[in-house]
Design an enzyme around this catalytic site. Structure first.
Site, mmCIF file in Angstrom:
data_model
loop_
_atom_site.group_PDB
_atom_site.id
_atom_site.type_symbol
_atom_site.label_atom_id
_atom_site.label_comp_id
_atom_site.label_asym_id
_atom_site.label_seq_id
_atom_site.Cartn_x
_atom_site.Cartn_y
_atom_site.Cartn_z
ATOM 1 N N ARG A 20 0.830 -1.198 0.000
ATOM 2 C CA ARG A 20 0.000 0.000 0.000
ATOM 3 C C ARG A 20 0.868 1.253 0.000
ATOM 4 O O ARG A 20 0.351 2.339 0.156
ATOM 5 C CB ARG A 20 -0.834 0.028 1.268
ATOM 6 C CG ARG A 20 -1.649 -1.207 1.480
ATOM 7 C CD ARG A 20 -2.179 -1.154 2.879
ATOM 8 N NE ARG A 20 -3.548 -1.663 2.927
ATOM 9 C CZ ARG A 20 -4.484 -1.174 3.712
ATOM 10 N NH1 ARG A 20 -4.231 -0.153 4.494
ATOM 11 N NH2 ARG A 20 -5.683 -1.673 3.724
ATOM 12 N N ARG A 23 3.182 7.713 -1.476
ATOM 13 C CA ARG A 23 4.165 8.800 -1.477
ATOM 14 C C ARG A 23 3.645 9.937 -0.607
ATOM 15 O O ARG A 23 2.442 10.010 -0.349
ATOM 16 C CB ARG A 23 4.399 9.257 -2.907
ATOM 17 C CG ARG A 23 5.202 8.225 -3.703
ATOM 18 C CD ARG A 23 5.200 8.557 -5.153
ATOM 19 N NE ARG A 23 3.843 8.941 -5.566
ATOM 20 C CZ ARG A 23 3.557 9.482 -6.721
ATOM 21 N NH1 ARG A 23 4.503 9.720 -7.575
ATOM 22 N NH2 ARG A 23 2.312 9.783 -7.043
ATOM 23 N N CYS A 40 -12.013 34.790 20.292
ATOM 24 C CA CYS A 40 -11.202 33.671 20.783
ATOM 25 C C CYS A 40 -10.840 33.889 22.252
ATOM 26 O O CYS A 40 -10.262 34.907 22.612
ATOM 27 C CB CYS A 40 -9.947 33.547 19.929
ATOM 28 S SG CYS A 40 -8.779 32.362 20.579
ATOM 29 N N HIS A 113 -3.131 34.872 17.764
ATOM 30 C CA HIS A 113 -4.150 33.911 17.355
ATOM 31 C C HIS A 113 -3.711 33.018 16.191
ATOM 32 O O HIS A 113 -3.998 31.828 16.169
ATOM 33 C CB HIS A 113 -5.444 34.649 16.991
ATOM 34 C CG HIS A 113 -6.568 33.733 16.655
ATOM 35 N ND1 HIS A 113 -7.265 33.052 17.635
ATOM 36 C CD2 HIS A 113 -7.080 33.335 15.466
ATOM 37 C CE1 HIS A 113 -8.180 32.292 17.051
ATOM 38 N NE2 HIS A 113 -8.093 32.442 15.737
ATOM 39 N N ALA A 160 -7.848 18.784 18.017
ATOM 40 C CA ALA A 160 -7.896 20.164 18.522
ATOM 41 C C ALA A 160 -9.290 20.746 18.292
ATOM 42 O O ALA A 160 -9.867 20.575 17.216
ATOM 43 C CB ALA A 160 -6.843 21.020 17.828
ATOM 44 N N HIS A 166 -2.273 25.743 21.500
ATOM 45 C CA HIS A 166 -2.305 25.415 22.933
ATOM 46 C C HIS A 166 -1.929 23.956 23.144
ATOM 47 O O HIS A 166 -1.985 23.150 22.222
ATOM 48 C CB HIS A 166 -3.700 25.679 23.516
ATOM 49 C CG HIS A 166 -4.772 24.770 22.999
ATOM 50 N ND1 HIS A 166 -5.330 24.911 21.744
ATOM 51 C CD2 HIS A 166 -5.376 23.687 23.555
ATOM 52 C CE1 HIS A 166 -6.235 23.963 21.559
ATOM 53 N NE2 HIS A 166 -6.283 23.199 22.640
ATOM 54 N N GLN A 168 -2.104 20.718 26.441
ATOM 55 C CA GLN A 168 -2.910 20.363 27.601
ATOM 56 C C GLN A 168 -2.112 19.528 28.603
ATOM 57 O O GLN A 168 -1.216 18.783 28.226
ATOM 58 C CB GLN A 168 -4.154 19.580 27.173
ATOM 59 C CG GLN A 168 -5.052 20.378 26.247
ATOM 60 C CD GLN A 168 -6.308 19.606 25.866
ATOM 61 O OE1 GLN A 168 -7.096 19.211 26.713
ATOM 62 N NE2 GLN A 168 -6.474 19.378 24.583
ATOM 63 N N CYS A 199 18.429 3.755 25.820
ATOM 64 C CA CYS A 199 19.820 4.061 25.458
ATOM 65 C C CYS A 199 20.353 3.008 24.490
ATOM 66 O O CYS A 199 21.052 3.340 23.526
ATOM 67 C CB CYS A 199 20.707 4.130 26.697
ATOM 68 S SG CYS A 199 20.530 5.646 27.642
ATOM 69 N N HIS A 303 13.693 6.491 30.220
ATOM 70 C CA HIS A 303 14.311 7.547 29.419
ATOM 71 C C HIS A 303 13.184 8.393 28.839
ATOM 72 O O HIS A 303 12.376 7.881 28.057
ATOM 73 C CB HIS A 303 15.111 6.852 28.308
ATOM 74 C CG HIS A 303 16.150 7.675 27.637
ATOM 75 N ND1 HIS A 303 17.474 7.306 27.603
ATOM 76 C CD2 HIS A 303 16.065 8.833 26.939
ATOM 77 C CE1 HIS A 303 18.165 8.194 26.902
ATOM 78 N NE2 HIS A 303 17.330 9.136 26.491
HETATM 79 ZN ZN LIG Z 1 -7.026 33.197 19.519
HETATM 80 ZN ZN LIG Z 2 18.477 5.907 28.695
#
Ligand SMILES: [Zn+2]
Ligand SMILES: [Zn+2]
Length: 341
Positions: A20, A23, A40, A113, A160, A166, A168, A199, A303
């Site tokens: 499948r 590109r 807003c 904005h 979003a 922003h 969260q 690591c 890690h």
């Molecule tokens: Zn805004």
């Molecule tokens: Zn590590």
């Protein structure tokens, strides 16, 4: 030829379906724009519409809940979990019940904005990471919380609901299973070999090179061998560290450079795809009577990293039925395309 792959960190099979193979052009989405409110709530002058600020980075002399901020953190108006109330846990028949206690905060990353995260300067991105750290350190003081999840949804298809940039923060009274599923193999690997699993993976990736997207003196960005999604990328510090909040100012600056570079690559290759940016870091280490040495090797065995998931494929019946993902692009191909942008 398709391949079925398994990796030691996620410990899940993924089908890389080469037949499948698509590109980059095939992935360019014509995304429905997010419906914009008339006014807003995240813009200058609208501070009164949001819940009061919990944290802000401000220019000198500006007052709380008024313009003059650079990054501002407020409670989510429609929280998934609430901070108020008593933490109750009990069994209900075969089920487990827990009160919906937690914290749900919104980090307003810029007062501008139209400015998206990839438009921000390195210094501006650094302020966002700094705000993440400060909120995590503060929330960790609350004994009811075990994990603090930070994420960013960019674009409607990535979840979003407001276009204004922003991220969260959700503090939870349980360690999410995705995190536990990473912690367990890390702990097991360390107990056998006295080395961090991440690591070891990093060392191998740098040696091979074909899945590396970006390599700086401080950070590595690569497409994991067992990527669940096309163009999935992980950002890891090259120096072992289990806890994102311990990254110093210079480290935050280097991380900001790296994130900006990677986002610019995605922008140029895939025309600003919907994207989830998810931080994976150490849970809050607390003594647990039932697991007295649960966290004994956490500092050495885990890690922290950031996972970037462009949302180009859909999760459908097969994924729901099997728990396996089908990724139509070889990670080596994703990495090559991203490297060459
Ligand atoms: Zn805004
Ligand atoms: Zn590590």
């Amino acid at each position: 030829m398709s391949e079925i792959r398994w990796g030691p960190i996620k410990q899940k099979w993924v089908i890389i379906a080469a037949e499948r193979s698509l590109r980059p052009d095939d992935f360019i989405t014509r995304e429905e724009p997010i419906r914009e409110p008339k006014s807003c709530p995240f813009d200058y002058g609208n501070e009164g519409i949001t819940p009061p600020e919990i944290f802000a980075i401000r220019t000198d002399g500006s007052r709380a809940n008024s313009p003059g901020w650079k990054v501002r953190v407020v409670s989510n108006k429609f929280p998934a979990l609430r901070i108020e109330g008593e933490m109750k846990r009990e069994g209900v028949g075969l089920y487990d019940y827990m009160s919906g206690i937690g914290a749900h905060e919104v980090v307003i990353e810029t007062p501008e904005h139209k400015k998206r995260i990839h438009d921000m300067t390195v210094d501006e991105i650094k302020l966002v990471f700094y705000a993440w750290q400060e909120r995590m350190k503060d929330l960790a003081k609350d004994n009811r919380f075990k994990y603090i999840q930070i994420f960013k949804n960019h674009g409607a298809q990535a979840g979003a609901s407001l276009a204004h940039s922003h991220s969260q923060i959700i503090a939870t009274p349980i360690i999410p299973s995705t995190v536990t599923n990473e912690l367990i193999p890390c702990k097991e690997h360390f107990s056998k070999k006295e080395r961090c699993l991440f690591c070891d993976v990093l060392k191998d990736e740098i040696l091979r090179g074909d899945r590396i997207v970006l390599l700086t003196d401080f950070f590595v960005v690569f497409c994991p061998y067992d990527s669940f999604f096309p163009f999935e990328m992980w950002i890891l510090p090259r120096e072992h560290n289990h806890d994102f909040t311990t990254l110093n100012s210079d480290g935050l600056y280097q991380l900001s450079i790296t994130l900006k570079d990677v986002l610019t690559k995605l922008l140029n290759l895939l025309n600003d795809p919907p994207l989830n940016i998810v931080l994976h870091t150490s849970p809050i280490q607390r003594l647990s009577p039932s697991h007295p040495d649960y966290w004994r090797t956490l500092v050495q065995d885990y890690h922290w990293h950031i996972e970037l998931i462009p949302r180009l494929t859909r999760i459908a019946g097969f994924e729901w039925g099997t728990g396996y993902y089908i990724n139509p692009t070889f990670p080596e191909e994703s990495a090559r395309l991203l490297r060459d942008v």
